[in-house]
Enzyme design. Structure first.
Site, PDB file in Angstrom:
ATOM      1  N   ASP A 137      -6.574   0.955   0.850  1.00 22.33           N
ATOM      2  CA  ASP A 137      -6.658   1.103   2.314  1.00 22.33           C
ATOM      3  C   ASP A 137      -8.040   0.633   2.758  1.00 22.33           C
ATOM      4  O   ASP A 137      -8.805   0.077   1.962  1.00 22.33           O
ATOM      5  CB  ASP A 137      -6.347   2.545   2.732  1.00 22.33           C
ATOM      6  CG  ASP A 137      -7.470   3.510   2.388  1.00 22.33           C
ATOM      7  OD1 ASP A 137      -8.429   3.105   1.696  1.00 22.33           O
ATOM      8  OD2 ASP A 137      -7.397   4.669   2.828  1.00 22.33           O
ATOM      9  N   LYS A 189       0.842  -1.203   0.000  1.00 24.69           N
ATOM     10  CA  LYS A 189       0.000   0.000   0.000  1.00 24.69           C
ATOM     11  C   LYS A 189       0.880   1.257   0.000  1.00 24.69           C
ATOM     12  O   LYS A 189       0.705   2.162  -0.811  1.00 24.69           O
ATOM     13  CB  LYS A 189      -0.912   0.003   1.232  1.00 24.69           C
ATOM     14  CG  LYS A 189      -1.893   1.162   1.222  1.00 24.69           C
ATOM     15  CD  LYS A 189      -2.638   1.282   2.511  1.00 24.69           C
ATOM     16  CE  LYS A 189      -1.907   2.204   3.454  1.00 24.69           C
ATOM     17  NZ  LYS A 189      -2.627   2.510   4.683  1.00 24.69           N
TER      18      LYS A 189
END
Ligand code: SF4
Length: 278
Positions: A182, A164
């Protein structure tokens, strides 16, 4: 607020959301006829719907951007590490003093641990984050002459940088398209029936098959903006949502226009309400 153009009835509480592979999304019970509308959607139909939704989000959030403050790739990497389990607002309150004190990878590599911990304490989990920042500084100094590499494979090998974070850095510091999954992003794309996957990497790949590559970074910002301002986890503002026509979960939150309008957060609220005709 206008109703979605499709025929939409009140949500049926026992109706699961149709998902990308036709399976219901576990634990989600909104949608009613709106969910049934997409139950037999083909992959081509899903691609078209997803791209339509991305275009609607682009109109809704023309200024969507990474909400972490940074001026260099290293600052973005540090801010993203600090953002784990912490709000962007809190990170942005913390980083000015931090970035003034630690300007290079070597500064982090040679940091006094106790001092660095004090700088980042407000962001929570500060001991682990300090370990990551010192490790990142050391790895960058030893392997990359203090400069962040530009590829996913290299970035994810660095301390404190997962997939991420790597995608955030690629998309926002290096203009390499990346999908940032997320909690907001995963929650929303499952609500939308874009995928049933829970694993962030699988979500990333599923969304990558729906949306043009050049759009990936901006899509990530728009989805996160929408999740923070409109499509809240507990009470999404369905009755004031620009995606209502295309969302199988329409009805997961209030559909009454006035009730929904009151749920919208952020400086874009007026603009968002104008787009839905209020
Ligand atoms: S707020 Fe919009 S995107 Fe979220 S569930 Fe409701 S209609 Fe769907």
């Amino acid at each position: 607020m206008r109703e979605p153009r499709s025929t939409v009835s009140a949500p049926a509480p026992d109706t699961d959301v149709a998902a990308a592979d036709g399976k219901p999304v576990r634990g989600k019970k909104p949608g009613g006829s709106q969910a049934r509308k997409f139950a037999k959607e083909t992959q081509l139909g899903r691609v078209r719907r997803a791209r339509r939704m991305n275009r609607a989000l682009a109109l809704a959030f023309p200024n969507a951007h990474c909400e972490l403050d940074f001026t260099t790739p290293l600052e973005l990497a540090v801010a993203t590490i600090l953002s784990a389990q912490c709000t962007d607002v809190r990170v942005n309150q913390t980083t000015p003093a931090l970035f003034a004190r630690y300007r290079s990878a070597r500064d982090y590599a040679e940091a006094d641990r106790v001092e660095l911990e004090e700088y980042i304490r407000p962001t929570g989990f500060y001991r682990n984050k300090t370990t990551s920042l010192i490790g990142l500084g050391q790895a960058l100094t030893e392997q990359y002459e203090g400069v962040l590499p530009h590829t996913l494979d290299e970035l994810v090998r660095l301390p404190g940088i997962g997939r991420k974070t790597a995608n955030v850095i690629l998309g926002n510091a290096f203009d390499v398209p990346g999908i940032t999954v997320d909690t907001h992003f995963g929650r929303l794309v499952r609500r939308w029936g874009w995928t049933t996957e829970e694993d962030p990497v699988k979500v990333e790949h599923a969304v990558g098959e729906l949306i043009e590559r050049k759009e990936w970074t901006m899509l990530s910002h728009r989805v996160i903006f929408h999740g923070r301002r409109v499509c809240h986890a507990r009470k999404p503002a369905c009755g004031a949502c620009v995606l209502a026509n295309d969302c199988p979960s329409f009805g997961a939150g209030p559909t009454d226009p006035a009730t929904a309008a009151a749920l919208i957060k952020g400086p874009e609220a007026e603009h968002l309400l104008e787009l839905v005709g209020r």
